[in-house]
Design an enzyme around this catalytic site. Sequence first.
Site, mmCIF file in Angstrom:
data_model
loop_
_atom_site.group_PDB
_atom_site.id
_atom_site.type_symbol
_atom_site.label_atom_id
_atom_site.label_comp_id
_atom_site.label_asym_id
_atom_site.label_seq_id
_atom_site.Cartn_x
_atom_site.Cartn_y
_atom_site.Cartn_z
ATOM 1 N N ARG A 11 -1.862 5.086 8.326
ATOM 2 C CA ARG A 11 -1.978 3.776 8.178
ATOM 3 C C ARG A 11 -1.779 3.550 9.724
ATOM 4 O O ARG A 11 -0.502 4.667 9.922
ATOM 5 C CB ARG A 11 -1.263 2.482 7.261
ATOM 6 C CG ARG A 11 -2.066 1.084 8.446
ATOM 7 C CD ARG A 11 -1.055 0.179 7.635
ATOM 8 N NE ARG A 11 -2.275 0.150 6.040
ATOM 9 C CZ ARG A 11 -2.081 -1.051 5.459
ATOM 10 N NH1 ARG A 11 -0.995 -2.049 5.131
ATOM 11 N NH2 ARG A 11 -2.833 -1.262 4.235
ATOM 12 N N HIS A 34 -10.853 0.977 5.296
ATOM 13 C CA HIS A 34 -9.697 0.674 4.266
ATOM 14 C C HIS A 34 -10.393 1.382 2.620
ATOM 15 O O HIS A 34 -10.392 0.488 1.660
ATOM 16 C CB HIS A 34 -8.772 -0.275 4.022
ATOM 17 C CG HIS A 34 -7.738 -0.361 3.008
ATOM 18 N ND1 HIS A 34 -7.564 0.437 2.257
ATOM 19 C CD2 HIS A 34 -6.995 -2.003 3.169
ATOM 20 C CE1 HIS A 34 -5.934 0.687 2.150
ATOM 21 N NE2 HIS A 34 -5.775 -0.500 2.471
ATOM 22 N N THR A 72 0.714 -1.268 0.140
ATOM 23 C CA THR A 72 0.097 0.285 0.133
ATOM 24 C C THR A 72 1.114 1.139 -0.416
ATOM 25 O O THR A 72 0.493 2.632 -0.654
ATOM 26 C CB THR A 72 -0.797 -0.239 1.152
ATOM 27 O OG1 THR A 72 -1.319 -1.128 1.603
ATOM 28 C CG2 THR A 72 -1.647 0.879 1.401
#
Lengths: 427, 315
Positions: free
Chosen positions: B108, B136, B59
């Site tokens: 995150r 998410h 990510t």
Amino acid sequence: MTKLTFLNARIVDPETNEINIGGLVVEDGRITKHLPKDAPRLTSGRVIDCHLKYLAPGIVDLGVKVCEPGDRHKESYRSAGQAAAAGGITTMVTRPDTEPAIDSPETLEFVTRRANEVAPVNVLPMAALTKGREGREMTEIGFLMDAGAVAFTDCDRVVTDTKVLSRALTYARSLDALVIAHPQDPGLSRGAAATSGKFASLRGLPAVSPMAERMALDRDIALIEMTGARYHADQITCARALPALERAKANGLDITAGTSIHHLTLNALDVADYRTFFKLKPPLRDEQDRLAVAEAVKNGLIDVISSMHTPQDEESKRLPFEEAASGAVALETLLPAAMRLYHAGLIDLPTLWRAMSLNPAKRLGLESGRLHVGSPADLVLFDPDVPFLMDRATLRSKSRNTPFDGARMQGKVLATYVAGTCVYETS
Amino acid sequence: MTFPHRHLLGIEALRPEEITTLLDLADTYAALNRQPDKHADALAGLTQINMFFENSTRTQASFEIAGKRLGADVMNMAMQASSVKKGETLIDTALTLNAMHPDLLVVRHPHSGAVDLLAQKVNCAVLNAGDGRHEHPTQALLDALTIRRAKGRLHRLSIAICGDIAHSRVARSNIMLLGKMENRLRLIGPPTLMPSGIAEFGVEVFDSMEDGLKDVDVVMMLRLQKERMDGGFIPSEREYYHRYGLDAEKLKHAKPDAIVMHPGPMNRGVEIDGTLADDINRSVIQDQVEMGVAVRMATMDLLAQNLRLTRAEPA
């Protein structure tokens, strides 16, 4: 001889379950006479015209956390005492979950001394049931009672070892000591920050089923049946626990139960976008549970409403929800929050005062919480209707973690009297 | 404004037409990304900081490439190695970074709600790259784009999400997004890995793959975290693979043209058969990675447009 006369008051009497217009005469700290509605004005002593506002016994708040010793920056006996006085609370029954825990006569004496020095209201300390609240060895229950402990509790820590708990209950029974427990199965509730259900799942929060409360209550009831101990459950917050409580009472066990003002006036959805001031222990429940618990207070199944005052500083609340500390301050918001139940038509004033004043006093063997002649003149004068916007900056507590910040509330304390002495008055 | 949001904290706040706007823009970036010259200047002059309080390679790389292709100055901060270890709180870290005037913060965090909390304290655009088990959003958007490109539409599809729903932010964001776009959702997994109150989400719940996969158009597999495999939630890895691992046999219950998705990284032989994952006729797992960059470019482009508009307004 000091004399104080209240005239023209709506007197809320939880013993007779009535509200009558009249007056009270207080001499040397005790109620000595009731006056009828149109009593002639007396000339001796001080006379207070209540202008038809409500006069009730002062609140006896079972389970207040004052952070001395250990975290005086969060709450001291001075700040808590002033907050209590402003909230109409005339007796604070304090919790032993301090750092270190109140588990010896020496620490208890420290607390009693501090309280007597600086708190304007009555302070009655509770002591831990087990040393260090660790659930392994019982405390010196006898010595602690001699030193003034009114009840024994490990607060939100559950004694998991049933052998230890059964012995502590048996020993407490021999001294007629009251044991207060937190019914919450520790395994099932481990790591939980919310009550399981759609909301917790949407927010992705670790959650516990309300069944954890019933399981722990069931276990404790079996132990009371076995030992005959005097037992009080600190917070019953869900519908599922009520039938067990009802059966235990019907079976003649010496059991009473309390609930917190927050569980009576808020529900799980109030957490909204992870508002940590709404993080409590146990976590807030569904609306159905809230209503069931309010009904149980109304019909007397739940005996006591407490503030469960738990000060937390900004640092311990300004964290992600899972990491944030639990608990809310409530000494000053207990009465206005209770007025929400009154205005919503859920619980009337005499019943509220039965739960906030008479029942806790009775359970602890105190003379207060009543208005009959000879009772201590611990009184609160209040107006249930006056509206205001709650601003947490105005709170007297050192910690201001109230879930009611910014809330519209109704009901204000006008004056508080402890043994006939005014300890708080609105300007 | 077609995308009136300051942050992207979750799918919950998005409306269906906003999702469509975003996916349409992402399509153009997907085309750009296939050109030899992949540069655009939507984020020129802006600073993007990737703050990852939880390990992530994929990510973070995806956000980094997306930012760089749009001309932003991108900085990665591995938060586990830095001040967090020294006891600094999340809010202090946020305020410190905020003082350096970043424009886009990609965050995150292992705790649900932590990114919302951080967004309240900074005056730049915040993108949630995953918070606890909460949301998410860019993963759900890239999944949606992948489905739309493979199936030609993003509505009235029957979609199965399989595996550890309880601990999955990917599942939550996908349930919300695909529900908003009016698809039929089926959740499949062992009951120990289903969140409570799930039936109230407007989904069908199954504990058998055979029943759950019947006639679905899309099969989304979820990653099973290693720490959940040791008897706490499921008896063992091999029993899980036997009952819930996706293989060609179980996939026969789905429609013949059903696509297979996985957010990665995959545990081959735990939740998905390796051969099936590599089958270019069924698996769109590599397309998901490709669409990830495009969706993140589109998201940051839209948020940057809003940021520039807000800043242009007289105070």
